[in-house]
Design an enzyme around this catalytic site. Sequence first.
Site, PDB file in Angstrom:
ATOM      1  N   ASP A  14       9.122  -4.627  -2.091  1.00 36.30           N
ATOM      2  CA  ASP A  14       8.146  -5.688  -1.768  1.00 36.30           C
ATOM      3  C   ASP A  14       8.305  -6.222  -0.349  1.00 36.30           C
ATOM      4  O   ASP A  14       7.924  -7.353  -0.055  1.00 36.30           O
ATOM      5  CB  ASP A  14       8.252  -6.862  -2.760  1.00 36.30           C
ATOM      6  CG  ASP A  14       8.208  -6.412  -4.203  1.00 36.30           C
ATOM      7  OD1 ASP A  14       7.271  -5.683  -4.552  1.00 36.30           O
ATOM      8  OD2 ASP A  14       9.110  -6.789  -4.978  1.00 36.30           O
ATOM      9  N   LYS A  17       6.043  -2.695   3.216  1.00 36.09           N
ATOM     10  CA  LYS A  17       6.017  -1.335   3.784  1.00 36.09           C
ATOM     11  C   LYS A  17       4.598  -0.802   3.896  1.00 36.09           C
ATOM     12  O   LYS A  17       4.268  -0.097   4.858  1.00 36.09           O
ATOM     13  CB  LYS A  17       6.858  -0.386   2.913  1.00 36.09           C
ATOM     14  CG  LYS A  17       8.322  -0.755   2.817  1.00 36.09           C
ATOM     15  CD  LYS A  17       9.084   0.204   1.937  1.00 36.09           C
ATOM     16  CE  LYS A  17       8.689   0.155   0.489  1.00 36.09           C
ATOM     17  NZ  LYS A  17       8.979  -1.143  -0.166  1.00 36.09           N
ATOM     18  N   GLY A  41       3.956  -0.906  -5.938  1.00 38.08           N
ATOM     19  CA  GLY A  41       2.648  -1.070  -5.311  1.00 38.08           C
ATOM     20  C   GLY A  41       2.768  -1.415  -3.852  1.00 38.08           C
ATOM     21  O   GLY A  41       3.650  -2.165  -3.447  1.00 38.08           O
ATOM     22  N   HIS A  42       1.902  -0.829  -3.039  1.00 33.11           N
ATOM     23  CA  HIS A  42       1.826  -1.167  -1.625  1.00 33.11           C
ATOM     24  C   HIS A  42       0.496  -1.872  -1.377  1.00 33.11           C
ATOM     25  O   HIS A  42      -0.571  -1.327  -1.670  1.00 33.11           O
ATOM     26  CB  HIS A  42       1.950   0.089  -0.757  1.00 33.11           C
ATOM     27  CG  HIS A  42       3.353   0.598  -0.686  1.00 33.11           C
ATOM     28  ND1 HIS A  42       3.682   1.833  -0.160  1.00 33.11           N
ATOM     29  CD2 HIS A  42       4.524   0.051  -1.075  1.00 33.11           C
ATOM     30  CE1 HIS A  42       4.986   2.002  -0.225  1.00 33.11           C
ATOM     31  NE2 HIS A  42       5.511   0.946  -0.784  1.00 33.11           N
ATOM     32  N   GLN A 236       9.731   1.033  -3.553  1.00 37.45           N
ATOM     33  CA  GLN A 236      10.835   0.130  -3.878  1.00 37.45           C
ATOM     34  C   GLN A 236      11.697  -0.139  -2.639  1.00 37.45           C
ATOM     35  O   GLN A 236      11.192  -0.129  -1.526  1.00 37.45           O
ATOM     36  CB  GLN A 236      11.670   0.685  -5.043  1.00 37.45           C
ATOM     37  CG  GLN A 236      10.938   0.633  -6.361  1.00 37.45           C
ATOM     38  CD  GLN A 236      10.538   1.988  -6.879  1.00 37.45           C
ATOM     39  OE1 GLN A 236      10.832   3.023  -6.330  1.00 37.45           O
ATOM     40  NE2 GLN A 236       9.816   1.982  -7.974  1.00 37.45           N
TER      41      GLN A 236
END
Length: 442
Positions: A14, A17, A41-42, A236
């Site tokens: 988180d 990225k 999730g990005h 991650q």
Amino acid sequence: MGKNIIIIGTQWGDEGKGKIIDLLSPNVNYIVRYQGGHNAGHTLVVNNKKTVLHLLPSGLLHNHIFGVIGNGVVISPRDLLNEIRMLQKQGIYNLQNRIMISESSPLLLEYHVAMDQAREKRLHSVDDNNSNGNTTIIGTTGRGIGPVYEDKVARRGLRIGDLKNIQLFSVNLRKNVNYYNFLLSNYYHSKVVNYDVIIKDILSVRDDLLNMIQDIPNTLDIAMKNDKKIMFEGAQGTFLDIDHGTYPYVTSSNSISGGVCSGVGVGPLAIDYILGVTKCYTTRVGFGPFPTELFDEIDLHFFNIGKELGSSTGRRRRTGWLDIVALRRCIQINSLSALCMTKLDVLDGLKEIKICIAYKLSNGTQITCTPFSVDEWNNLSPVYKILPGWLGSTVGVRSFNLLPLEAKNYILEIESMVGIPIDMISTGPERNDIIILNNPCL
């Protein structure tokens, strides 16, 4: 040779990225996911529009990018195709011709999800009735990631390439369904899965999946020989790595930079630069050690101003001050070339800012390295250095010289502590809310 870079998280994920990958994408040709699944999730924000990607490489919003999903990524077919359709509805051009998947990528199927959720449910039930607290509740996303990696290591896993021989695939699928249903029914006392539903579902997407598979090591080798630029995208963060994280409160794959080699099929000499993305404070989702965790008004500040909810699950992120001890270990095991600091703007308005520079053990001894076991992690406390905060706004600032003096000193202090340069500083969620001191892709 083109410059090939890795973008990884330095904390527990988180870190932002996705934004950095999206920002640097115009200067590369391929973006490659090398581990994880749709449990991460990005989040990308472009022109105030938010897009959250879970399996697809973040740079696919740019129409020239080829997105690659390596063998280290576990793939839920329905989630992958739904994500592709979501981007197509947004007008993203020629997606399925720009997505390449390793035929060795493991398939995540319904029985993996059922097992993941049954385990967590049982652990919570046991913990509620166990005053000794001897259970280990990881706090997984419940999306089947752990079980599919277990199948891979146990050599019973099904991979996308297995769909080429559907007769053999069907036989092995039935074996796996029988295996999981036995455990679900007899040990976990949970609802079983239906073979006919699973095979029907996989057959309905089989052609779509097979049309995207490629020999990824060969594809990337040809690209590098043709001087193309490649960005490897981690999911991650470092301290969720299965080997180097806060075990057992970790993910099921190697999220560190070394995971690129095994998760894609490129050699270490192919990598030119490794960028570690870190928040100016620290967060993590789920259970597990967190030395600098806060439970006060600063926690509420980070949560509210930083909008600290998980992109995949919507779970509240735990928050704390920046941990230099952990960050140094991350630099060590990843061979980081430089850092990108994100969410500087979230620190706006704080009277003072703390940085963890050491850990104090229960006997009073101070250490400057990360411990081994959860028990050791849980029996230490942070030692802080306190810096003055700033009253001015850093939101959207795009020049280092325009930052408040105290913000500049904060960044320079971190740079001095960790011994590598800070090449980028993010000052807001938008793609261009960033200070670029050195662009690794140019």
